[in-house]
Write a protein that holds these residues in place. Structure first.
Motif, PDB file in Angstrom:
ATOM      1  N   ILE A   1      22.498  -0.110  28.026  1.00  0.00           N
ATOM      2  CA  ILE A   1      22.574   0.622  29.297  1.00  0.00           C
ATOM      3  C   ILE A   1      21.473   1.662  29.418  1.00  0.00           C
ATOM      4  N   GLY A   2      20.671   1.832  28.361  1.00  0.00           N
ATOM      5  CA  GLY A   2      19.590   2.819  28.406  1.00  0.00           C
ATOM      6  C   GLY A   2      18.807   2.781  29.712  1.00  0.00           C
ATOM      7  N   PRO A   3      18.293   1.618  30.079  1.00  0.00           N
ATOM      8  CA  PRO A   3      17.489   1.530  31.303  1.00  0.00           C
ATOM      9  C   PRO A   3      18.309   1.803  32.562  1.00  0.00           C
ATOM     10  N   LEU A   4      19.617   1.611  32.509  1.00  0.00           N
ATOM     11  CA  LEU A   4      20.459   1.768  33.704  1.00  0.00           C
ATOM     12  C   LEU A   4      20.905   3.212  33.915  1.00  0.00           C
ATOM     13  N   LEU A   5      20.866   4.018  32.847  1.00  0.00           N
ATOM     14  CA  LEU A   5      21.444   5.361  32.933  1.00  0.00           C
ATOM     15  C   LEU A   5      20.689   6.264  33.902  1.00  0.00           C
ATOM     16  N   ALA A   6      19.356   6.195  33.845  1.00  0.00           N
ATOM     17  CA  ALA A   6      18.546   7.102  34.662  1.00  0.00           C
ATOM     18  C   ALA A   6      18.857   6.929  36.145  1.00  0.00           C
ATOM     19  N   SER A   7      19.141   5.696  36.553  1.00  0.00           N
ATOM     20  CA  SER A   7      19.401   5.439  37.972  1.00  0.00           C
ATOM     21  C   SER A   7      20.882   5.172  38.236  1.00  0.00           C
ATOM     22  N   ALA A   8      21.735   5.605  37.306  1.00  0.00           N
ATOM     23  CA  ALA A   8      23.167   5.320  37.459  1.00  0.00           C
ATOM     24  C   ALA A   8      23.735   6.019  38.691  1.00  0.00           C
ATOM     25  N   ASP A   9      24.757   5.420  39.260  1.00  0.00           N
ATOM     26  CA  ASP A   9      25.412   5.925  40.463  1.00  0.00           C
ATOM     27  C   ASP A   9      26.644   6.736  40.035  1.00  0.00           C
ATOM     28  N   ILE A  10      26.488   8.075  40.078  1.00  0.00           N
ATOM     29  CA  ILE A  10      27.541   8.941  39.543  1.00  0.00           C
ATOM     30  C   ILE A  10      28.814   8.888  40.404  1.00  0.00           C
ATOM     31  N   ALA A  11      28.636   8.755  41.719  1.00  0.00           N
ATOM     32  CA  ALA A  11      29.811   8.657  42.598  1.00  0.00           C
ATOM     33  C   ALA A  11      30.596   7.377  42.270  1.00  0.00           C
ATOM     34  N   ALA A  12      29.872   6.301  42.025  1.00  0.00           N
ATOM     35  CA  ALA A  12      30.546   5.048  41.630  1.00  0.00           C
ATOM     36  C   ALA A  12      31.211   5.230  40.271  1.00  0.00           C
ATOM     37  N   GLY A  13      30.576   6.027  39.407  1.00  0.00           N
ATOM     38  CA  GLY A  13      31.157   6.295  38.094  1.00  0.00           C
ATOM     39  C   GLY A  13      32.452   7.072  38.207  1.00  0.00           C
ATOM     40  N   GLU A  14      32.500   8.008  39.160  1.00  0.00           N
ATOM     41  CA  GLU A  14      33.726   8.781  39.361  1.00  0.00           C
ATOM     42  C   GLU A  14      34.856   7.861  39.819  1.00  0.00           C
ATOM     43  N   LYS A  15      34.521   6.921  40.702  1.00  0.00           N
ATOM     44  CA  LYS A  15      35.530   5.936  41.140  1.00  0.00           C
ATOM     45  C   LYS A  15      35.949   5.066  39.972  1.00  0.00           C
ATOM     46  N   GLY A  16      34.962   4.614  39.197  1.00  0.00           N
ATOM     47  CA  GLY A  16      35.242   3.746  38.045  1.00  0.00           C
ATOM     48  C   GLY A  16      36.125   4.444  37.028  1.00  0.00           C
ATOM     49  N   PHE A  17      35.975   5.770  36.936  1.00  0.00           N
ATOM     50  CA  PHE A  17      36.751   6.525  35.949  1.00  0.00           C
ATOM     51  C   PHE A  17      38.243   6.500  36.265  1.00  0.00           C
ATOM     52  N   LYS A  18      38.585   6.106  37.487  1.00  0.00           N
ATOM     53  CA  LYS A  18      40.025   6.015  37.819  1.00  0.00           C
ATOM     54  C   LYS A  18      40.739   5.064  36.875  1.00  0.00           C
ATOM     55  N   ARG A  19      40.011   4.073  36.358  1.00  0.00           N
ATOM     56  CA  ARG A  19      40.609   3.150  35.380  1.00  0.00           C
ATOM     57  C   ARG A  19      40.928   3.868  34.073  1.00  0.00           C
ATOM     58  N   CYS A  20      40.250   4.945  33.812  1.00  0.00           N
ATOM     59  CA  CYS A  20      40.437   5.695  32.567  1.00  0.00           C
ATOM     60  C   CYS A  20      41.448   6.824  32.765  1.00  0.00           C
ATOM     61  N   ALA A  21      41.586   7.264  34.043  1.00  0.00           N
ATOM     62  CA  ALA A  21      42.306   8.505  34.322  1.00  0.00           C
ATOM     63  C   ALA A  21      43.801   8.425  34.060  1.00  0.00           C
ATOM     64  N   THR A  22      44.366   7.215  33.955  1.00  0.00           N
ATOM     65  CA  THR A  22      45.767   7.113  33.545  1.00  0.00           C
ATOM     66  C   THR A  22      45.944   7.715  32.151  1.00  0.00           C
TER      67      THR A  22
END
Ligand code: HEC
Length: 179
Positions: free
Chosen positions: A63-84
């Protein structure tokens, strides 16, 4: 029970033991023969399976190359899977899983008051991007015996987004990897 029935039971027991021993003996002989005749075929098969299956299972897209341009808002949504199971804010509670504030680049297994698995407790050092990437791809493959009962995230982009989101929740965000 009289003395006679003990004798009868004893005889039956001896007979059963002998039968079992013979059975095991026969099994052993047939099993060995079976193995011998098939040994060559099995070898060939295993070789063939390994060359095709092993690389596919081992590869984890970096994911090294993907991190710099990662979508943080999408990450916050994705974190809902972890938030339980996880909170990410400073001082947040441990739930089924530990609080994750500062986990990116932070010491492994360091949330205070959380009962980590032995597997995680014996891991040394801090979470690198590569390790988090591997752990989140398939927790049980990366760390046998982990208590994190989560299947994993298949998409490298999704993993990068979630890790980029978690990275922000630290006193000092861990430097992004240089590519
Ligand atoms: C079903 C509950 C559950 C879900 C869902 C879950 N986790 Fe976990 N997580 C845990 C548990 C339990 C542990 C502790 C593992 C251990 O001790 O082996 C853990 C540990 C971790 C750790 C290591 C923490 C440390 O202090 O070293 C990270 C990082 C982590 N989880 C991230 C995530 C992320 C990101 C997601 C979502 C994509 C997620 N987890 C989803 C339960 C969960």
């Amino acid at each position: 029970m009289g003395g006679e029935s003990y004798k009868v039971w004893g005889a039956a027991l001896v007979a059963a033991t002998v039968a079992l021993a013979i059975g095991i003996g026969i099994n052993h002989v047939t099993h060995t023969e079976h193995l011998e005749t098939n040994a060559y075929k099995v070898d060939v098969l295993e070789g063939a399976v390994q060359t095709t299956a092993a690389p596919a299972a081992a590869v984890i897209e970096p994911i090294g190359p993907l991190l710099a341009s990662a979508d943080i808002a999408a990450g916050e949504k994705g974190f809902k899977r972890c938030a339980t199971c996880h909170t990410f804010d400073k001082g947040g509670a441990n739930k089924v899983g530990p609080n994750l504030f500062g986990v990116v680049g932070g010491a492994k297994g360091s949330a205070s008051g959380f009962a980590y698995s032995d597997a995680l407790k014996t891991m040394a050092g801090s979470w690198s991007y590569d390790e988090l990437n591997a752990f989140l791809t398939k927790p049980k493959d990366f760390l046998a015996g982990t208590k994190m009962t989560f299947a994993g995230i298949r998409s490298a982009q999704d993993r990068a987004n979630i890790i980029a989101f978690m990275r922000q929740h630290a006193d000092t965000p861990f430097p992004l990897p240089t590519q």
